[in-house]
Design a protein around this motif. Structure first.
Motif, PDB file in Angstrom:
ATOM      1  N   VAL A  52       0.819  -1.223   0.000  1.00 26.15           N
ATOM      2  CA  VAL A  52       0.000   0.000   0.000  1.00 26.15           C
ATOM      3  C   VAL A  52       0.846   1.263   0.000  1.00 26.15           C
ATOM      4  O   VAL A  52       0.681   2.142  -0.852  1.00 26.15           O
ATOM      5  N   VAL A  53       1.766   1.386   0.959  1.00 22.62           N
ATOM      6  CA  VAL A  53       2.522   2.640   1.108  1.00 22.62           C
ATOM      7  C   VAL A  53       3.365   2.947  -0.130  1.00 22.62           C
ATOM      8  O   VAL A  53       3.273   4.056  -0.679  1.00 22.62           O
ATOM      9  N   PRO A  54       4.186   1.999  -0.633  1.00 20.93           N
ATOM     10  CA  PRO A  54       4.952   2.343  -1.836  1.00 20.93           C
ATOM     11  C   PRO A  54       4.072   2.635  -3.042  1.00 20.93           C
ATOM     12  O   PRO A  54       4.390   3.528  -3.835  1.00 20.93           O
ATOM     13  N   ILE A  55       2.946   1.933  -3.179  1.00 28.29           N
ATOM     14  CA  ILE A  55       2.071   2.183  -4.330  1.00 28.29           C
ATOM     15  C   ILE A  55       1.444   3.572  -4.250  1.00 28.29           C
ATOM     16  O   ILE A  55       1.377   4.300  -5.241  1.00 28.29           O
ATOM     17  N   GLU A 175       8.749   5.575 -12.093  1.00 27.66           N
ATOM     18  CA  GLU A 175       7.912   4.794 -13.011  1.00 27.66           C
ATOM     19  C   GLU A 175       8.251   3.305 -12.930  1.00 27.66           C
ATOM     20  O   GLU A 175       7.364   2.447 -12.910  1.00 27.66           O
ATOM     21  N   GLN A 176       9.556   3.007 -12.864  1.00 30.09           N
ATOM     22  CA  GLN A 176       9.982   1.612 -12.767  1.00 30.09           C
ATOM     23  C   GLN A 176       9.583   1.001 -11.422  1.00 30.09           C
ATOM     24  O   GLN A 176       9.167  -0.159 -11.356  1.00 30.09           O
ATOM     25  N   GLY A 177       9.693   1.813 -10.357  1.00 28.33           N
ATOM     26  CA  GLY A 177       9.255   1.356  -9.035  1.00 28.33           C
ATOM     27  C   GLY A 177       7.771   1.039  -9.027  1.00 28.33           C
ATOM     28  O   GLY A 177       7.337   0.030  -8.450  1.00 28.33           O
ATOM     29  N   ASN A 178       6.984   1.887  -9.706  1.00 27.92           N
ATOM     30  CA  ASN A 178       5.542   1.661  -9.790  1.00 27.92           C
ATOM     31  C   ASN A 178       5.234   0.385 -10.574  1.00 27.92           C
ATOM     32  O   ASN A 178       4.329  -0.374 -10.213  1.00 27.92           O
ATOM     33  N   GLU A 179       5.998   0.141 -11.649  1.00 29.86           N
ATOM     34  CA  GLU A 179       5.814  -1.083 -12.437  1.00 29.86           C
ATOM     35  C   GLU A 179       6.076  -2.322 -11.582  1.00 29.86           C
ATOM     36  O   GLU A 179       5.351  -3.314 -11.659  1.00 29.86           O
ATOM     37  N   ILE A 180       7.121  -2.262 -10.749  1.00 27.81           N
ATOM     38  CA  ILE A 180       7.437  -3.384  -9.861  1.00 27.81           C
ATOM     39  C   ILE A 180       6.275  -3.646  -8.903  1.00 27.81           C
ATOM     40  O   ILE A 180       5.850  -4.786  -8.694  1.00 27.81           O
ATOM     41  N   MET A 181       5.746  -2.558  -8.315  1.00 27.80           N
ATOM     42  CA  MET A 181       4.641  -2.711  -7.352  1.00 27.80           C
ATOM     43  C   MET A 181       3.396  -3.293  -8.017  1.00 27.80           C
ATOM     44  O   MET A 181       2.735  -4.167  -7.460  1.00 27.80           O
ATOM     45  N   MET A 182       3.083  -2.812  -9.219  1.00 26.29           N
ATOM     46  CA  MET A 182       1.882  -3.307  -9.901  1.00 26.29           C
ATOM     47  C   MET A 182       2.059  -4.771 -10.322  1.00 26.29           C
ATOM     48  O   MET A 182       1.096  -5.546 -10.321  1.00 26.29           O
ATOM     49  N   LEU A 184       3.770  -6.914  -8.547  1.00 26.90           N
ATOM     50  CA  LEU A 184       3.577  -7.633  -7.285  1.00 26.90           C
ATOM     51  C   LEU A 184       2.095  -7.724  -6.919  1.00 26.90           C
ATOM     52  O   LEU A 184       1.657  -8.709  -6.321  1.00 26.90           O
ATOM     53  N   VAL A 185       1.308  -6.691  -7.274  1.00 25.51           N
ATOM     54  CA  VAL A 185      -0.145  -6.754  -7.050  1.00 25.51           C
ATOM     55  C   VAL A 185      -0.722  -7.938  -7.818  1.00 25.51           C
ATOM     56  O   VAL A 185      -1.551  -8.696  -7.305  1.00 25.51           O
ATOM     57  N   GLY A 186      -0.263  -8.112  -9.071  1.00 27.75           N
ATOM     58  CA  GLY A 186      -0.722  -9.257  -9.865  1.00 27.75           C
ATOM     59  C   GLY A 186      -0.368 -10.586  -9.222  1.00 27.75           C
ATOM     60  O   GLY A 186      -1.162 -11.532  -9.241  1.00 27.75           O
ATOM     61  N   VAL A 187       0.827 -10.645  -8.623  1.00 25.65           N
ATOM     62  CA  VAL A 187       1.252 -11.871  -7.940  1.00 25.65           C
ATOM     63  C   VAL A 187       0.362 -12.131  -6.721  1.00 25.65           C
ATOM     64  O   VAL A 187      -0.123 -13.249  -6.502  1.00 25.65           O
ATOM     65  N   VAL A 188       0.130 -11.077  -5.922  1.00 26.06           N
ATOM     66  CA  VAL A 188      -0.685 -11.212  -4.712  1.00 26.06           C
ATOM     67  C   VAL A 188      -2.121 -11.597  -5.063  1.00 26.06           C
ATOM     68  O   VAL A 188      -2.766 -12.359  -4.343  1.00 26.06           O
ATOM     69  N   MET A 189      -2.625 -11.083  -6.200  1.00 22.13           N
ATOM     70  CA  MET A 189      -4.004 -11.378  -6.607  1.00 22.13           C
ATOM     71  C   MET A 189      -4.232 -12.875  -6.848  1.00 22.13           C
ATOM     72  O   MET A 189      -5.349 -13.368  -6.743  1.00 22.13           O
ATOM     73  N   LYS A 190      -3.167 -13.604  -7.179  1.00 27.36           N
ATOM     74  CA  LYS A 190      -3.308 -15.055  -7.369  1.00 27.36           C
ATOM     75  C   LYS A 190      -3.682 -15.744  -6.057  1.00 27.36           C
ATOM     76  O   LYS A 190      -4.294 -16.814  -6.040  1.00 27.36           O
ATOM     77  N   PHE A 191      -3.331 -15.099  -4.944  1.00 27.78           N
ATOM     78  CA  PHE A 191      -3.653 -15.652  -3.628  1.00 27.78           C
ATOM     79  C   PHE A 191      -4.996 -15.127  -3.117  1.00 27.78           C
ATOM     80  O   PHE A 191      -5.515 -15.589  -2.103  1.00 27.78           O
ATOM     81  N   ALA A 192      -5.592 -14.157  -3.852  1.00 26.54           N
ATOM     82  CA  ALA A 192      -6.811 -13.473  -3.388  1.00 26.54           C
ATOM     83  C   ALA A 192      -7.970 -14.412  -3.073  1.00 26.54           C
ATOM     84  O   ALA A 192      -8.622 -14.258  -2.034  1.00 26.54           O
TER      85      ALA A 192
END
Length: 409
Positions: A52-55, A175-182, A184-192
């Motif tokens: 949340v915080v970095p995003i 921008e690259q940091g944001n790409e990394i976070m997004m 990771l969101v996709g990875v976390v969503m697999k566990f949703a």
């Protein structure tokens, strides 16, 4: 199978499992909750809270740099805050109207003699405004103070916009940091789906039918008001203000975020997912999503306002107190102003309700009557809150597109 379908199935299965265990085998539920449901839910919650915080930091900065023109930022900012204030007022009017028609506080008997609730003091509005500016931005990030993080990120974004030629490297890095976070969101969503199952099974199983049974009409009215607001107000926003977009497609596209919000009961926690879903499924530009949705997660509280409207009338009816037209207007105004004034304060829903009750002289102890069922309703109103943020983002997208077309002519 799509992630949306998986989340919906997980919600339904979790609710059914929770109810069955609550009714038939409460001892088995306690064991499973300790070793399965609760751990599954908390692992998922912690995974998304981790992002949340970095995003928010990266998104707000990129939102400012993407908008570029300060006038454009001002337009979107005024439009967004105005939308949130107006829809909050509409939400509480819907809630009050339904409560006055169906009178939930006059159905059944309620034990007011043993009702005890100690309300936390809300900070004065001027303190909230002053505390928006972080004395230590790193401390704000550590504590997860969203309002302070948003303000700090806004300053960084403004500076990068003004120094664009000199700071291209920094902008690229963010921008690259944001790409990394997004990613990771996709990875976390697999566990949703698994996390959603655990959270719902735990919440429903611990509450069960007993809480709903005692407060049946109150529960039904809050849910009904939430549904009316969701489909009429937000659906109307998407169709009439969002460029004639199909409301059904909007709700279908945003379902994954709504499902996660329902299970987590936290607008801030679900923010990474709601932003990704809005950008991918609803085609909201990143710079608008990055500005509107984090701000909405902090100050947009339509679902909470609905709970306050129904709860205020319910408590007045239980205690046999008739509210005048003037007092009802006071309830609306207090709830709308409190939604901004208490932004970012922990336990904001009950603090806001205490403020509303005090504004019209109702006993704050009455909050104790609704506490037993508030956890379940919190899930529903969080899903409504984040849908309002997405509807506002769609509205801003359409408004900017209309403006650009007009200027092109």
């Amino acid at each position: 199978m799509k992630i949306t379908t998986k989340i919906i199935i997980a919600l339904l299965v979790g609710a059914v499992v929770g109810i069955i265990l609550n009714v038939t085998a409460p001892n088995v539920f306690e064991v499973l909750d300790t070793w399965l449901f609760y751990p599954l839910g908390q692992i998922f919650l912690n995974l998304i809270k981790m992002l949340v915080v970095p995003i928010v930091l990266f998104s707000i900065i990129l939102g400012f740099t993407g908008l570029g023109d300060p006038k454009k930022l001002g337009r979107i900012g005024v439009r967004t805050i105005s939308y949130f204030l107006v829809t909050t007022a509409i939400a509480i009017v819907i809630a009050i109207s339904l409560s006055l028609i169906f009178k939930p506080g006059e159905v059944g008997t309620f034990d007011t003699a043993n009702a005890e609730f100690k309300a936390e003091e809300a900070p004065p509005v001027n303190d909230t405004l002053l505390n928006m500016i972080p004395a230590n931005p790193f401390a704000a990030m550590t504590s997860g103070d969203m309002l302070q993080i948003i303000v700090f990120a806004a300053f960084i974004g403004f500076a990068l916009t003004m120094l664009r030629e000199k700071t291209q490297g920094v902008i690229k890095l963010i921008e690259q940091g944001n790409e990394i976070m997004m990613y990771l969101v996709g990875v976390v969503m697999k566990f949703a789906p698994y996390g959603t199952f655990g959270l719902i099974a735990s919440a429903i199983g611990s509450q069960g039918f007993s809480a709903i049974k005692a407060m049946g009409l109150y529960f039904i009215l809050v849910v009904a008001a939430l549904m009316i607001h969701l489909f009429i107000v937000y659906g109307g926003t998407v169709y009439f203000l969002g460029g004639r977009k199909n409301p059904l497609k909007f709700f279908k596209g945003f379902t994954p975020a709504m499902g996660v919000a329902f299970s987590t009961s936290s607008s801030n926690a679900v923010l990474p997912i709601s932003m990704e879903v809005a950008q991918e499924n609803l085609k909201v530009p990143k710079h608008i999503s990055s500005f509107v949705q984090p701000l909405g997660a902090t100050i947009n509280m339509d679902g909470t306002a609905i709970m306050q409207g129904v709860a205020t009338i319910f408590i007045a009816q239980v205690y046999g107190i008739d509210l005048s037209i003037g007092q009802l207007v006071t309830v609306v105004l207090t709830a709308v102003l409190a939604s901004i004034g208490t932004a970012g304060v922990p336990g904001v829903g009950l603090i806001m309700l205490a403020m509303v009750l005090q504004s019209v002289g109702l006993p704050v102890e009455g909050i104790a009557l609704i506490l037993g069922i508030d956890r379940l309703l919190d899930m529903a109103r969080t899903a409504v809150n984040i849908t309002g943020d997405a509807a506002c983002a769609v509205y801003n997208t359409a408004a900017e597109e209309r403006r650009e077309k007009k200027l092109a002519k």
